[in-house]
Design an enzyme around this catalytic site. Structure first.
Site, PDB file in Angstrom:
ATOM      1  N   GLU A  71      49.797 -49.277 -69.668  1.00  0.00           N
ATOM      2  CA  GLU A  71      48.959 -50.471 -69.655  1.00  0.00           C
ATOM      3  C   GLU A  71      47.862 -50.351 -68.608  1.00  0.00           C
ATOM      4  O   GLU A  71      48.025 -49.655 -67.607  1.00  0.00           O
ATOM      5  CB  GLU A  71      49.816 -51.711 -69.384  1.00  0.00           C
ATOM      6  CG  GLU A  71      50.681 -52.050 -70.590  1.00  0.00           C
ATOM      7  CD  GLU A  71      51.573 -53.272 -70.376  1.00  0.00           C
ATOM      8  OE1 GLU A  71      51.719 -54.054 -71.327  1.00  0.00           O
ATOM      9  OE2 GLU A  71      52.120 -53.443 -69.283  1.00  0.00           O
TER      10      GLU A  71
ATOM     11  N   CYS B  31      41.970 -51.797 -63.464  1.00  0.00           N
ATOM     12  CA  CYS B  31      43.216 -51.389 -62.823  1.00  0.00           C
ATOM     13  C   CYS B  31      43.901 -50.383 -63.757  1.00  0.00           C
ATOM     14  O   CYS B  31      44.293 -50.723 -64.870  1.00  0.00           O
ATOM     15  CB  CYS B  31      44.074 -52.638 -62.634  1.00  0.00           C
ATOM     16  SG  CYS B  31      45.680 -52.300 -61.964  1.00  0.00           S
TER      17      CYS B  31
ATOM     18  N   CYS C 215      57.364 -45.105 -63.432  1.00  0.00           N
ATOM     19  CA  CYS C 215      57.310 -44.803 -61.997  1.00  0.00           C
ATOM     20  C   CYS C 215      58.717 -44.455 -61.519  1.00  0.00           C
ATOM     21  O   CYS C 215      59.690 -45.044 -61.983  1.00  0.00           O
ATOM     22  CB  CYS C 215      56.787 -46.019 -61.230  1.00  0.00           C
ATOM     23  SG  CYS C 215      56.572 -45.696 -59.469  1.00  0.00           S
TER      24      CYS C 215
ATOM     25  N   CYS D 204      60.975 -49.766 -57.017  1.00  0.00           N
ATOM     26  CA  CYS D 204      60.923 -50.953 -56.148  1.00  0.00           C
ATOM     27  C   CYS D 204      61.604 -52.123 -56.874  1.00  0.00           C
ATOM     28  O   CYS D 204      61.390 -52.321 -58.082  1.00  0.00           O
ATOM     29  CB  CYS D 204      59.483 -51.316 -55.808  1.00  0.00           C
ATOM     30  SG  CYS D 204      58.625 -49.978 -54.965  1.00  0.00           S
TER      31      CYS D 204
ATOM     32  N   CYS E  37      59.515 -54.809 -59.066  1.00  0.00           N
ATOM     33  CA  CYS E  37      58.437 -54.327 -59.952  1.00  0.00           C
ATOM     34  C   CYS E  37      58.952 -53.966 -61.338  1.00  0.00           C
ATOM     35  O   CYS E  37      59.920 -53.209 -61.472  1.00  0.00           O
ATOM     36  CB  CYS E  37      57.782 -53.114 -59.298  1.00  0.00           C
ATOM     37  SG  CYS E  37      56.571 -52.294 -60.328  1.00  0.00           S
TER      38      CYS E  37
ATOM     39  N   GLU F 269      52.914 -44.376 -59.369  1.00  0.00           N
ATOM     40  CA  GLU F 269      52.620 -44.200 -57.954  1.00  0.00           C
ATOM     41  C   GLU F 269      51.584 -43.066 -57.836  1.00  0.00           C
ATOM     42  O   GLU F 269      51.915 -41.890 -58.052  1.00  0.00           O
ATOM     43  CB  GLU F 269      53.928 -43.856 -57.209  1.00  0.00           C
ATOM     44  CG  GLU F 269      53.786 -43.343 -55.808  1.00  0.00           C
ATOM     45  CD  GLU F 269      52.853 -44.167 -54.916  1.00  0.00           C
ATOM     46  OE1 GLU F 269      52.977 -45.398 -54.842  1.00  0.00           O
ATOM     47  OE2 GLU F 269      51.971 -43.536 -54.281  1.00  0.00           O
TER      48      GLU F 269
ATOM     49  N   SER G 131      51.351 -50.687 -49.910  1.00  0.00           N
ATOM     50  CA  SER G 131      52.268 -51.748 -50.331  1.00  0.00           C
ATOM     51  C   SER G 131      53.369 -51.842 -49.284  1.00  0.00           C
ATOM     52  O   SER G 131      54.323 -51.078 -49.311  1.00  0.00           O
ATOM     53  CB  SER G 131      52.854 -51.418 -51.707  1.00  0.00           C
ATOM     54  OG  SER G 131      51.818 -51.378 -52.650  1.00  0.00           O
TER      55      SER G 131
ATOM     56  N   HIS H  92      55.037 -54.979 -47.772  1.00  0.00           N
ATOM     57  CA  HIS H  92      56.028 -55.943 -48.269  1.00  0.00           C
ATOM     58  C   HIS H  92      57.196 -56.280 -47.338  1.00  0.00           C
ATOM     59  O   HIS H  92      58.100 -57.025 -47.750  1.00  0.00           O
ATOM     60  CB  HIS H  92      56.597 -55.514 -49.630  1.00  0.00           C
ATOM     61  CG  HIS H  92      55.547 -55.176 -50.648  1.00  0.00           C
ATOM     62  ND1 HIS H  92      54.309 -55.770 -50.670  1.00  0.00           N
ATOM     63  CD2 HIS H  92      55.544 -54.279 -51.675  1.00  0.00           C
ATOM     64  CE1 HIS H  92      53.602 -55.262 -51.673  1.00  0.00           C
ATOM     65  NE2 HIS H  92      54.319 -54.357 -52.286  1.00  0.00           N
TER      66      HIS H  92
ATOM     67  N   ASN I 152      54.734 -62.100 -58.457  1.00  0.00           N
ATOM     68  CA  ASN I 152      54.567 -62.417 -59.871  1.00  0.00           C
ATOM     69  C   ASN I 152      55.916 -62.324 -60.555  1.00  0.00           C
ATOM     70  O   ASN I 152      56.609 -61.319 -60.440  1.00  0.00           O
ATOM     71  CB  ASN I 152      53.555 -61.457 -60.504  1.00  0.00           C
ATOM     72  CG  ASN I 152      52.181 -61.673 -59.930  1.00  0.00           C
ATOM     73  OD1 ASN I 152      51.716 -62.805 -59.822  1.00  0.00           O
ATOM     74  ND2 ASN I 152      51.520 -60.603 -59.513  1.00  0.00           N
TER      75      ASN I 152
ATOM     76  N   CYS J   3      49.750 -57.896 -61.021  1.00  0.00           N
ATOM     77  CA  CYS J   3      50.422 -56.796 -60.325  1.00  0.00           C
ATOM     78  C   CYS J   3      51.929 -56.869 -60.518  1.00  0.00           C
ATOM     79  O   CYS J   3      52.525 -57.931 -60.366  1.00  0.00           O
ATOM     80  CB  CYS J   3      50.143 -56.881 -58.828  1.00  0.00           C
ATOM     81  SG  CYS J   3      48.725 -55.921 -58.338  1.00  0.00           S
TER      82      CYS J   3
HETATM   83  N1  SAH Z   1      52.689 -47.658 -57.040  1.00  0.00           N
HETATM   84  C1  SAH Z   1      51.615 -48.190 -56.309  1.00  0.00           C
HETATM   85  C2  SAH Z   1      50.551 -48.790 -57.176  1.00  0.00           C
HETATM   86  C3  SAH Z   1      50.997 -49.556 -58.382  1.00  0.00           C
HETATM   87  S1  SAH Z   1      51.833 -51.081 -58.049  1.00  0.00           S
HETATM   88  C4  SAH Z   1      52.101 -49.159 -55.262  1.00  0.00           C
HETATM   89  O1  SAH Z   1      53.270 -49.538 -55.308  1.00  0.00           O
HETATM   90  O2  SAH Z   1      51.319 -49.495 -54.392  1.00  0.00           O
HETATM   91  C5  SAH Z   1      50.455 -52.131 -57.612  1.00  0.00           C
HETATM   92  C6  SAH Z   1      50.804 -53.264 -56.669  1.00  0.00           C
HETATM   93  O3  SAH Z   1      51.608 -54.244 -57.336  1.00  0.00           O
HETATM   94  C7  SAH Z   1      51.586 -52.843 -55.441  1.00  0.00           C
HETATM   95  O4  SAH Z   1      51.067 -53.417 -54.275  1.00  0.00           O
HETATM   96  C8  SAH Z   1      52.946 -53.398 -55.756  1.00  0.00           C
HETATM   97  O5  SAH Z   1      53.737 -53.559 -54.626  1.00  0.00           O
HETATM   98  C9  SAH Z   1      52.592 -54.684 -56.442  1.00  0.00           C
HETATM   99  N2  SAH Z   1      53.676 -55.337 -57.161  1.00  0.00           N
HETATM  100  C10 SAH Z   1      54.728 -54.769 -57.781  1.00  0.00           C
HETATM  101  N3  SAH Z   1      55.536 -55.709 -58.329  1.00  0.00           N
HETATM  102  C11 SAH Z   1      54.965 -56.914 -58.051  1.00  0.00           C
HETATM  103  C12 SAH Z   1      55.292 -58.262 -58.353  1.00  0.00           C
HETATM  104  N4  SAH Z   1      56.364 -58.571 -59.073  1.00  0.00           N
HETATM  105  N5  SAH Z   1      54.479 -59.242 -57.895  1.00  0.00           N
HETATM  106  C13 SAH Z   1      53.359 -58.957 -57.182  1.00  0.00           C
HETATM  107  N6  SAH Z   1      52.990 -57.706 -56.900  1.00  0.00           N
HETATM  108  C14 SAH Z   1      53.778 -56.680 -57.305  1.00  0.00           C
HETATM  109 FE1  SF4 Z   2      56.231 -47.798 -58.571  1.00  0.00          FE
HETATM  110 FE2  SF4 Z   2      54.387 -49.236 -57.258  1.00  0.00          FE
HETATM  111 FE3  SF4 Z   2      56.121 -50.414 -58.936  1.00  0.00          FE
HETATM  112 FE4  SF4 Z   2      57.002 -49.463 -56.634  1.00  0.00          FE
HETATM  113  S1  SF4 Z   2      55.543 -51.130 -56.927  1.00  0.00           S
HETATM  114  S2  SF4 Z   2      57.990 -49.169 -58.629  1.00  0.00           S
HETATM  115  S3  SF4 Z   2      55.756 -47.653 -56.402  1.00  0.00           S
HETATM  116  S4  SF4 Z   2      54.560 -48.953 -59.496  1.00  0.00           S
END
Ligand code: SAH
Ligand code: SF4
Length: 347
Positions: A91, A104, A111, A115, A118, A159, A213, A215, A289, A333
């Site tokens: 996507e 984006c 991935c 996390c 996510c 990632e 990221s 968090h 989110n 995100c």
């Molecule tokens: N893997 C990379 C880039 C893709 S994720 C990373 O983790 O940075 C893009 C962004 O979305 C990151 O900052 C991630 O932490 C955030 N993200 C993931 N799940 C989310 C959620 N449920 N709500 C808000 N942001 C989220």
């Molecule tokens: Fe991968 Fe980024 Fe999602 Fe973490 S937040 S699982 S590194 S896409």
């Protein structure tokens, strides 16, 4: 023999690969020019002789992505589901800002980082994307909407630093004057914190914006929600960030998802301010989110987010609350999931 991915190559690399076949270098430039224009077949290269087209067809392929579905949010954000040559799905999201269109992109199918909050992380990992497949996402959206994408954020599925070489190649290609010419200052790369690759990226001395990221303000919380923290702890990550700032002179953007009762207390804000003290940085607070796949977490309330922001600001750390686009179509995100097939995408 496997065909060569010509769209991932620079003009110089095409020229070099033509050399053993005595193809003149101006032909390489012509072919490269067509690729940058976004043609999907060698047949469309109208000023190339048929013999060369046949040679190209036998030895090379032009990567592309197919629009499998498209959703448009009430705020105008567009989410694409793209199909790759092997049937894998990714996507990508296009957002309109005052200064133009920002896209984006995904850098991997799925991935590995897992996390806890996510959706992409929950779906597992299938494969890396080639530079050509990242370029193809930009081209497909540009063509479909008849727009020019002026900003790129690597915050889609995957990632980026876990697909390091392909991502760097992609960035060098699209930022070059003879390609899409998207300046590095219009590109952001977001990482969960693969420390050795942050050091490597610093040495590339690119003028892009690095987003981390984060968090969490301490290892205890970060270990619970981000597996990567057990490999590289917060001190190692912050040291790498300080090195990155020193070498590149660029400010780092720290992403901080606000998760109710997990990382959003006033105590966490104070701890975070201490952690980031004296760094050239910016903190982006993002209300979590929601998604059915990640049920165990809820977003912090508005008041809590502003309280958190206030504590940071008072400690001298600039912090903004990020506007979330495309929520109604699950384009925000952490909501991107592709559509995983039964057997693939879950190894
Ligand atoms: N893997 C990379 C880039 C893709 S994720 C990373 O983790 O940075 C893009 C962004 O979305 C990151 O900052 C991630 O932490 C955030 N993200 C993931 N799940 C989310 C959620 N449920 N709500 C808000 N942001 C989220
Ligand atoms: Fe991968 Fe980024 Fe999602 Fe973490 S937040 S699982 S590194 S896409």
């Amino acid at each position: 023999m496997d065909k060569i991915d010509i769209k991932s190559m620079t003009a110089r690399e095409i020229e070099q690969s033509f050399l053993p076949n005595f193809i003149e270098s101006f032909r390489a430039k012509q072919v490269y020019g067509w690729l940058v224009k976004g043609v999907s077949s060698f047949e469309e290269m109208s000023n190339i002789p048929q013999k060369l087209k046949d040679f190209l067809n036998q030895n090379y392929f032009i990567a592309s992505v197919k629009i499998k579905s498209k959703k448009i949010s009430l705020d105008g954000t567009i989410k694409y589901l793209f199909e790759l040559y092997d049937g894998q799905l990714i996507e990508a999201v296009v957002m309109k800002y005052n200064h133009g269109y920002s896209m984006c992109l995904s850098t991997q199918v799925g991935c590995k980082m897992g996390c806890a909050f996510c959706v992409t992380g929950k779906g597992g990992f299938a494969r890396n994307l080639m530079p050509s497949e990242m370029i193809a996402q930009v081209e497909a959206a540009g063509k479909d909407e008849n727009i020019k994408i002026s900003n790129i954020v690597l915050m889609g599925m995957g990632e980026p630093l876990d697909n390091y070489n392909n991502v760097i190649k992609f960035l060098r290609l699209i930022s070059s004057k003879d390609h899409l010419n998207i300046g590095m200052r219009h590109i952001s790369l977001s990482t969960c914190g693969i420390v050795d690759k942050i050091y490597k990226l610093a040495e590339e001395k690119l003028q892009l914006t690095l987003s981390i990221s984060l968090h969490a303000p301490n290892d205890e919380i970060r270990n619970k929600i981000m597996r990567i923290n057990r490999r590289y702890n917060l001190k190692e990550l912050i040291d790498a960030c300080k090195y990155y700032i020193k070498i590149t002179g660029r400010r780092i953007s720290f992403e901080y998802i606000m998760i109710k009762n997990v990382n959003d207390s006033a105590k966490c804000a104070v701890e975070l301010a201490k952690l980031l003290k004296n760094m050239i940085c910016h903190v982006n607070l993002i209300p979590l989110n929601k998604s059915d796949i990640v049920e165990e977490f809820s977003p912090s309330g508005k008041a809590q987010v502003y309280l958190f922001q206030n504590i940071l600001e008072k400690a001298g750390i600039t912090a903004t609350v990020r506007r979330t686009l495309g929520k109604d179509i699950e384009a925000a995100c952490g909501q991107l999931k592709g559509k995983y097939k039964e057997a693939e995408g879950k190894d």
